[in-house]
Design an enzyme around this catalytic site. Sequence first.
Site: not given
Ligand code: GAR
Length: 188
Positions: A12, A14, A58, A88, A104, A174
């Site tokens: 988490g 992001n 899920k 989703i 992504h 990101e």
């Molecule tokens: C991020 O790098 C995001 O881009 C990726 O999961 C990570 C989550 O990081 N998402 C995917 O791969 C979706 N296909 P976080 O939990 O530190 O935010």
Amino acid sequence: MKSLAIFASGSGTNAENIIRYFSNSEFFKVAIVLSNKQGAGVHERAKKLNVPSISFSKEAFESGEAILDILKTYQIDFIVLAGFMSKIADNLLAAYPHKIINIHPALLPKFGGKGMYGMHVHRAVIASGETKSGISIHYIDEHYDEGPIIFQAECPVFADDTPESLCERIHQLEHKWYPEIIEKVLTD
Ligand code: GAR
């Protein structure tokens, strides 16, 4: 004030970054975090920032009904996926047309699709010998990683990169771009 929901399955970082970014906004706020993983780090991060977080099974995410109910309760206008590793439901897509976005950790359409998430992506990028990778922010549609792309940013892949070192570079991109692009999409 528009209310956002963040869907996340992992650590988490992001989600935390987005919550912090909007914490002083007059226009947008993160009202809730939803997860398909009870023990995910995102719950601790949300708690620390006083944002409620709820886990659903899920099956609940696949059916969408309970998710729609909670989104209605919190009067959610827009959904942000931030490391969310479940599908989703169609009824959710129908209820939020053009109002669900995802990030992504690669330059789509390369390295997307089922099974391509988190470290799997970085491993595949390195194994393929690519000299650049990056991030893609896109609308969600019924196919994995195929909705219209809103924004991409690139970074180099170095010869001595490991999946972990590339992952860190991607996370920096990101964290820099996702909140700003969300704000732009909400404002346009
Ligand atoms: C991020 O790098 C995001 O881009 C990726 O999961 C990570 C989550 O990081 N998402 C995917 O791969 C979706 N296909 P976080 O939990 O530190 O935010």
